[in-house]
Design an enzyme around this catalytic site. Sequence first.
Site, PDB file in Angstrom:
ATOM      1  N   ARG A  47       0.842  -1.197   0.000  1.00  0.00           N
ATOM      2  CA  ARG A  47       0.000   0.000   0.000  1.00  0.00           C
ATOM      3  C   ARG A  47       0.876   1.247   0.000  1.00  0.00           C
ATOM      4  O   ARG A  47       2.034   1.222   0.355  1.00  0.00           O
ATOM      5  CB  ARG A  47      -0.905   0.017   1.239  1.00  0.00           C
ATOM      6  CG  ARG A  47      -2.074  -0.936   1.103  1.00  0.00           C
ATOM      7  CD  ARG A  47      -2.925  -0.927   2.332  1.00  0.00           C
ATOM      8  NE  ARG A  47      -3.638   0.317   2.509  1.00  0.00           N
ATOM      9  CZ  ARG A  47      -3.421   1.183   3.496  1.00  0.00           C
ATOM     10  NH1 ARG A  47      -2.492   0.965   4.393  1.00  0.00           N
ATOM     11  NH2 ARG A  47      -4.126   2.283   3.586  1.00  0.00           N
TER      12      ARG A  47
ATOM     13  N   LYS B  37       4.620  -8.477  11.583  1.00  0.00           N
ATOM     14  CA  LYS B  37       3.806  -8.520  10.370  1.00  0.00           C
ATOM     15  C   LYS B  37       3.951  -9.862   9.643  1.00  0.00           C
ATOM     16  O   LYS B  37       5.039 -10.256   9.240  1.00  0.00           O
ATOM     17  CB  LYS B  37       4.183  -7.357   9.447  1.00  0.00           C
ATOM     18  CG  LYS B  37       3.292  -7.305   8.198  1.00  0.00           C
ATOM     19  CD  LYS B  37       3.268  -5.939   7.548  1.00  0.00           C
ATOM     20  CE  LYS B  37       2.628  -6.004   6.172  1.00  0.00           C
ATOM     21  NZ  LYS B  37       2.321  -4.718   5.587  1.00  0.00           N
TER      22      LYS B  37
ATOM     23  N   ARG C 201       2.018   3.667  17.942  1.00  0.00           N
ATOM     24  CA  ARG C 201       2.555   4.496  19.017  1.00  0.00           C
ATOM     25  C   ARG C 201       2.455   5.941  18.644  1.00  0.00           C
ATOM     26  O   ARG C 201       2.704   6.326  17.503  1.00  0.00           O
ATOM     27  CB  ARG C 201       4.015   4.148  19.288  1.00  0.00           C
ATOM     28  CG  ARG C 201       4.138   3.264  20.485  1.00  0.00           C
ATOM     29  CD  ARG C 201       5.542   2.761  20.665  1.00  0.00           C
ATOM     30  NE  ARG C 201       5.713   1.489  20.011  1.00  0.00           N
ATOM     31  CZ  ARG C 201       6.634   1.235  19.088  1.00  0.00           C
ATOM     32  NH1 ARG C 201       7.449   2.166  18.685  1.00  0.00           N
ATOM     33  NH2 ARG C 201       6.730   0.047  18.573  1.00  0.00           N
TER      34      ARG C 201
END
Length: 241
Positions: free
Chosen positions: A42, A104, A236
């Site tokens: 993306r 991931k 975060r």
Amino acid sequence: MEFTRRHLAECGSTNTEALDHLRDGGGPLLVSASRQTAGRGRLGRVWQSDGAALTFSLALPLPAALDLSGLSLAVGCAVADELDPAGRRIRLKWPNDLFLDGAKLGGILIEAVPLPGGQRGVVIGIGLNLQPLPPGADRSAYASGHAALQSLDPAATAAATLDRLAPALRALLADFETLGFAPWQPAFARRDLAAGQPVRVGEQVGIARGVSVRGELLLETAGGVQAVSAGELSLRLETSP
Ligand code: BTN
């Protein structure tokens, strides 16, 4: 809906193959590749995996008016439910990432192309890491870490994993046209990595409060809860530049 299956030893990107197929007037297609030389992620990123990965795309014409928001979330839920039915280890990070044990595991890239006759060609590209990174791989290229499906299922191969996922994805796509994301909302909530956490999406900061029935991120900000429909979520809070 029947998908023609095609496997390529190598290509630039299975999403490109799938988009070209739809532009040429082709019907539903599932195209996989043993190796991609120009895998896309993306936001213009490169999608790379130095370890073995499963890389494939589903292509299908859909009505141009169909709301695709929530599709990548529903696809993530279908993949996670198939690979981790107990729901303990695979989590989903809005809007398109799969995480395994905090790193991931893979991602989803949805692209579309206009077609004649009120149709739109939709391509759903999925990349899943199968094996851990080899020694010496550049770990800094994996900003969200790197997890491998074989740490969940040591027997997972690309072909076997694709055989498991294809029926689940076919079923999802058959229903999505009429039902949209709404039936998947509880499944997403069970695996929502960001729920209750301080996050940043673009310029907006707040607490992630799940997703709407359309798949928008619900962000609790000082000004109230806002529905965010697109963007990159970081878990975060960082200091603004
Ligand atoms: C992301 O994490 O940003 C999305 C990654 C999507 C990668 C898959 S691999 C198969 C398909 N072909 C591509 O070029 N990209 C998708």
